[in-house]
Design a protein around this motif. Structure first.
Motif, short mmCIF file in Angstrom:
data_model
loop_
_atom_site.label_atom_id
_atom_site.label_comp_id
_atom_site.label_asym_id
_atom_site.label_seq_id
_atom_site.Cartn_x
_atom_site.Cartn_y
_atom_site.Cartn_z
N GLY A 281 0.82 -1.21 0.00
CA GLY A 281 0.00 0.00 0.00
C GLY A 281 0.85 1.26 0.00
O GLY A 281 0.54 2.25 -0.68
N VAL A 341 -7.31 8.64 0.11
CA VAL A 341 -7.78 7.36 0.69
C VAL A 341 -6.65 6.63 1.40
O VAL A 341 -6.83 6.06 2.47
N LEU A 342 -5.43 6.65 0.82
CA LEU A 342 -4.33 5.85 1.39
C LEU A 342 -3.43 6.65 2.33
O LEU A 342 -2.37 6.19 2.71
N ASP A 346 -4.01 3.01 8.70
CA ASP A 346 -5.02 1.93 8.71
C ASP A 346 -5.52 1.59 7.31
O ASP A 346 -5.78 0.43 7.01
N SER A 347 -5.68 2.62 6.47
CA SER A 347 -6.25 2.35 5.14
C SER A 347 -5.32 1.47 4.30
O SER A 347 -5.79 0.73 3.43
N LYS A 348 -4.01 1.52 4.59
CA LYS A 348 -3.05 0.70 3.85
C LYS A 348 -3.00 -0.73 4.40
O LYS A 348 -2.30 -1.58 3.85
N HIS A 350 -6.04 -2.30 5.39
CA HIS A 350 -7.35 -2.91 5.18
C HIS A 350 -7.57 -3.17 3.70
O HIS A 350 -7.49 -2.25 2.88
N PHE A 353 -9.99 -0.90 1.29
CA PHE A 353 -9.48 0.36 0.75
C PHE A 353 -8.53 0.11 -0.41
O PHE A 353 -8.58 0.77 -1.44
N LEU A 354 -7.63 -0.86 -0.19
CA LEU A 354 -6.63 -1.15 -1.22
C LEU A 354 -7.27 -1.70 -2.49
O LEU A 354 -6.87 -1.36 -3.59
N VAL A 356 -10.27 -1.06 -3.65
CA VAL A 356 -10.93 0.04 -4.37
C VAL A 356 -9.90 0.93 -5.06
O VAL A 356 -9.99 1.22 -6.26
N VAL A 357 -8.87 1.34 -4.31
CA VAL A 357 -7.87 2.26 -4.86
C VAL A 357 -7.08 1.61 -6.00
O VAL A 357 -6.87 2.22 -7.05
#
Length: 428
Positions: A281, A341-342, A346-348, A350, A353-354, A356-357
């Motif tokens: 991520g 988003v990243l 935490d977003s990296k 989960h 999130f990854l 979607v991105v």
């Protein structure tokens, strides 16, 4: 290695019928959209043209532009897998030991992609590459072009300008051949590691990786000039090689991250934990910013200098009803969304999130390639329609199928890799 008992290192990916079916459905939808797009374009549905000959010319040219966009894009993603694999060995990176086979698997598209590139060049050349027309080099012809004539030797040497672009074709064949050679060499050595418990293969792979990285540094830049920048023959950018590389790199990183998450969710790669996913991520986050830096550098210098022959590249994209929305979509998909988003830790970690991105980035960098190719080839006849979406889905499904088929042939993890122990204890 005390911890190895907890993990199944002989695990192989089972490419199930259900997964194949899902890929075939996506490919089938793409094929239907592509055929519909061709029919609409041939009937003149996309743009009103005067005569039937104009329609026929237009739709084939649009088909060829799409073919070229997807060829360049997916070959780029494939070679990035091999490039990222080589970086891990050259840098003696330990964290990524459990992910190496995923990186390498992208290279399975290279043989197919290379054949498609070379064959399609001979099909599309006059419609995509303006410099292939012989009259541009004839000083007595009213269409003679002094600038293109000055660059003629780069394509035609040692033959007469306007004849057969032998120098160009030799470069294309040589670069794709070299990439294939290194992919096969590194793949053979990597799978050989499963059979030998010594570290001998690791040092050999490291040596070949270092050689490949030097070769790739040169060939990736020149291929970007040849395959993309030469479409706008009058225009040039001194950082274009970097720019195309960064676009390939972010898309390739996103593809590897998606495969890693896909395998983990199905119970594979038990030694790959959220720390490893976090690192992937971070790479995606960092290099989406790097791509934006290059995009902005190229734009700002051209905007600030305001030299007409440079500025025209952005003028025909910004002032076009067809392309200006995609110029902004390009920045939103490839910079704004990944950046916001990243941004958090935490977003990296989960996968939602990854997923979607990374999916948005793969679509976004296809838009980036679309923006590099279509304005210079189709002008105001371009756009995104059924044909573009269909071709992208067909290529994407085909590459996914080829990569997962290759991945299923061998162990998912190089079980004798001396860096595995370090990878187990990787924590950030």
């Amino acid at each position: 290695m005390a911890h190895q008992t907890n993990y199944n290192l002989d695990q192989r990916f089972d490419f199930t019928a259900a997964t194949k079916k899902a890929i075939f459905i996506v490919g089938g939808i793409g094929a239907v959209l592509l055929i519909l797009g061709i029919i609409f374009a041939a009937m003149g549905g996309d743009h009103g043209h005067g005569d039937d000959a104009g329609h026929a010319f237009h739709w084939t040219q649009r088909l060829f532009a799409n073919l070229w966009i997807n060829n360049v894009y997916f070959v780029g993603i494939a070679i990035i897998g091999v490039f990222f694999f080589a970086i891990q060995y050259a840098a003696q990176a330990g964290w990524s030991a459990g992910l190496l086979r995923i990186m390498l698997s992208l290279g399975y598209w290279l043989p197919i992609g290379a054949v498609l590139m070379i064959v399609s060049f001979f099909v599309v050349n006059h419609d995509i590459f303006h410099w292939t027309h012989a009259y541009l080099f004839d000083i007595n012809d009213p269409h003679y072009d002094k600038i293109i004539d000055g660059k003629g030797a780069y394509f035609y040497w040692p033959m007469e300008k306007g004849s057969f672009p032998i120098f160009y074709v030799v470069r294309m064949v040589a670069f794709l051949g070299l990439w294939l050679f290194f992919f096969n060499k590194l793949r053979t050595l990597s799978y050989g590691e499963d059979l030998k418990s010594t570290g001998h293969n690791w040092f050999t792979i490291r040596k070949w990786s270092a050689i490949f990285l030097v070769v790739f540094a040169v060939t990736s830049s020149i291929s970007a000039w040849d395959w993309v920048m030469s479409i706008d023959t009058h225009w040039f950018s001194t950082l274009f090689g970097w720019y195309v590389f960064s676009s390939w790199f972010v898309a390739g990183l996103s593809a590897m991250t998606l495969i890693a998450i896909f395998l983990r969710e199905r119970g594979y790669l038990t030694m790959v934990n959220e720390n490893h996913i976090h690192d992937m991520g971070k790479f995606v986050f960092a290099f989406s910013i790097f791509w934006t830096y290059l995009w902005f550098s190229q734009f700002l210098l051209i905007y600030y200098a305001n030299i007409p022959e440079e500025a025209v590249y952005f003028v025909e994209r910004l002032e076009s009803d067809i392309y200006s929305p995609w110029l902004f979509a390009n920045l939103i998909f490839n910079f704004v969304l990944p950046f916001f988003v990243l941004m958090t830790r935490d977003s990296k970690r989960h996968s939602i999130f990854l997923k979607v991105v990374c999916t948005l980035i793969i679509v976004g960098h296809w838009i980036d390639h679309f923006m590099m190719v279509q304005p210079g080839t189709l002008g105001h006849n371009g756009g995104v329609g059924f044909m573009e979406i269909g071709m992208f889905l067909v290529f994407g499904a085909a590459m996914t199928f080829v990569v997962l088929t290759g991945l299923a042939k061998h162990n998912l993890v190089a079980k004798n890799n001396p860096m595995l122990e370090e990878s187990y204890h990787h924590h950030i």
